[in-house]
Scaffold this motif. Sequence first.
Motif: not given
Length: 522
Positions: A277-283
Amino acid sequence: MLDQNLKTQLKAYLERITRPVVLVASPNDTPKSAEMMALLAEIAALSDKITVETRADARSPSFALTSPGQDISLRFAGLPMGHEFTSLVLALLQTGGYPPKVEQAVLDQVKALQGDFTFETYFSQSCQNCPDVVQALNLMAVLNPGVKVVAIDGSDFRAEVEARQVLSVPTVYLNGQVFGQGRMTLEEILSKVDSGAAAREAANLAAKEAFDVLVVGGGPAGAAAAIYAARKGIRTGIAAERFGGQVLDTMSIENLISVPHTEGPRLAQALETHVREYDVDIMNLQKAAGLSRNGDLIEVALASGATLSARAVILSTGARWRQMGVPGEEQYRNKGVTYCPHCDGPLFKGKRVAVIGGGNSGVEAAIDLAGVVAHVTLIEFDARLRADEVLQRKLRSLPNVNIIVSAQTTEVKGDGTKVSALVYKDRVGGQVHELPLEGIFVQIGLLPNTDWLKGAVDLTPRGEIAIDSHGATSMPGVFAAGDCTTTPYKQIVIAMGAGATASLAAFDHLIRVTAPAAEQAA
């Protein structure tokens, strides 16, 4: 088969399908087959787009899902109930044209696969790890005609399980050869069958700009840290070997405050949903291999060969099952030596097993297994069990359980393909005993996932990351939280709070030491 409440829910889901679905049944004369046919009839009655046909197949009872004009090879051998009922619902929706909630890049990668892939997955209805694998492979079969899948309930196809020596679920075969065991996501499966995927991903990661905060680890601590950082409006990334971490292997959670009961995989999905829901770059699927400082930046080297950089790093790599460390353990891992009684217990029905460990986890495992297997021997190194008294009373009341204390496990024996015995030493008298059995369930605690940090930050003799009250480590700008640290109690709710603390401390560090990356870029 289905109660009225479940029928109502399923009927609402099935209203989303946009094309006909044909359930092709392959029955036989067993009671399990009669249950399967009753289930299929109930499902078909809930939607005018679903019909049932009958056709012989080498595996019965089983049924396939397909759609006219679509080249789909997707089959369930046995009843997909228990944890696998969700897999059946998703297969119905996706076969019926309902779009999956998967990133478009991943869908495109599945569709682009070249070759013939025949997957066979052995599952148990009590396994919380199996649905991820079954659902991922089912989706691949819906999207790519070169992928053929069958999910097999090991308890219903005992001859196959015995012939293939399947002693751990999920176990996946690809084109007749063992492909993998244990939980696997769609991305993990693709990384193994798409030879160029790893190199492409490593190149993409290496090209990323520096983060303000980089979280390493995707369990409860990592998820909380990422959310708290992103809410500050700074550039946030999270690199995880598997999002959810150890929570994915937890069957039942009853002490997460305000949530009376949930299951590990469900909580892990909720954590990822919240982070997204947030601006997080998930790797995801990224294993950390090294930590170092390069000027004002901290660098995290990944096993893929890529390197990520950030102005502050939060380590939340969690822990893993502790192994016995005796001869034969690794050789017979998933061949009788296992770490999940909920997943693998049904495969040992009517057999003799041992549980190693007399804490709460070990005693709970022994109680659970006693209802499935022929006999359980619980082995504890200490002179007494360490589990709660109420659990000990329950364990001692069971007629098919034997308790051995002051016992040191020294060796796992087998015939080359599966476990046949456990050797232990009496720590009081010194005698060595050999216990004939077919399964060993190891429940002796956890080890922090910190081997890659040796020499970079201070670790305790147990391998835990030494932190202060703010989660700060010995390296400036590097913080840590959760089960990999010296936090005294390894609990989900504590890990979440520790992740928030470390994230707030990291932000405080950034505003005092260096300008955010976004400001410097400007």
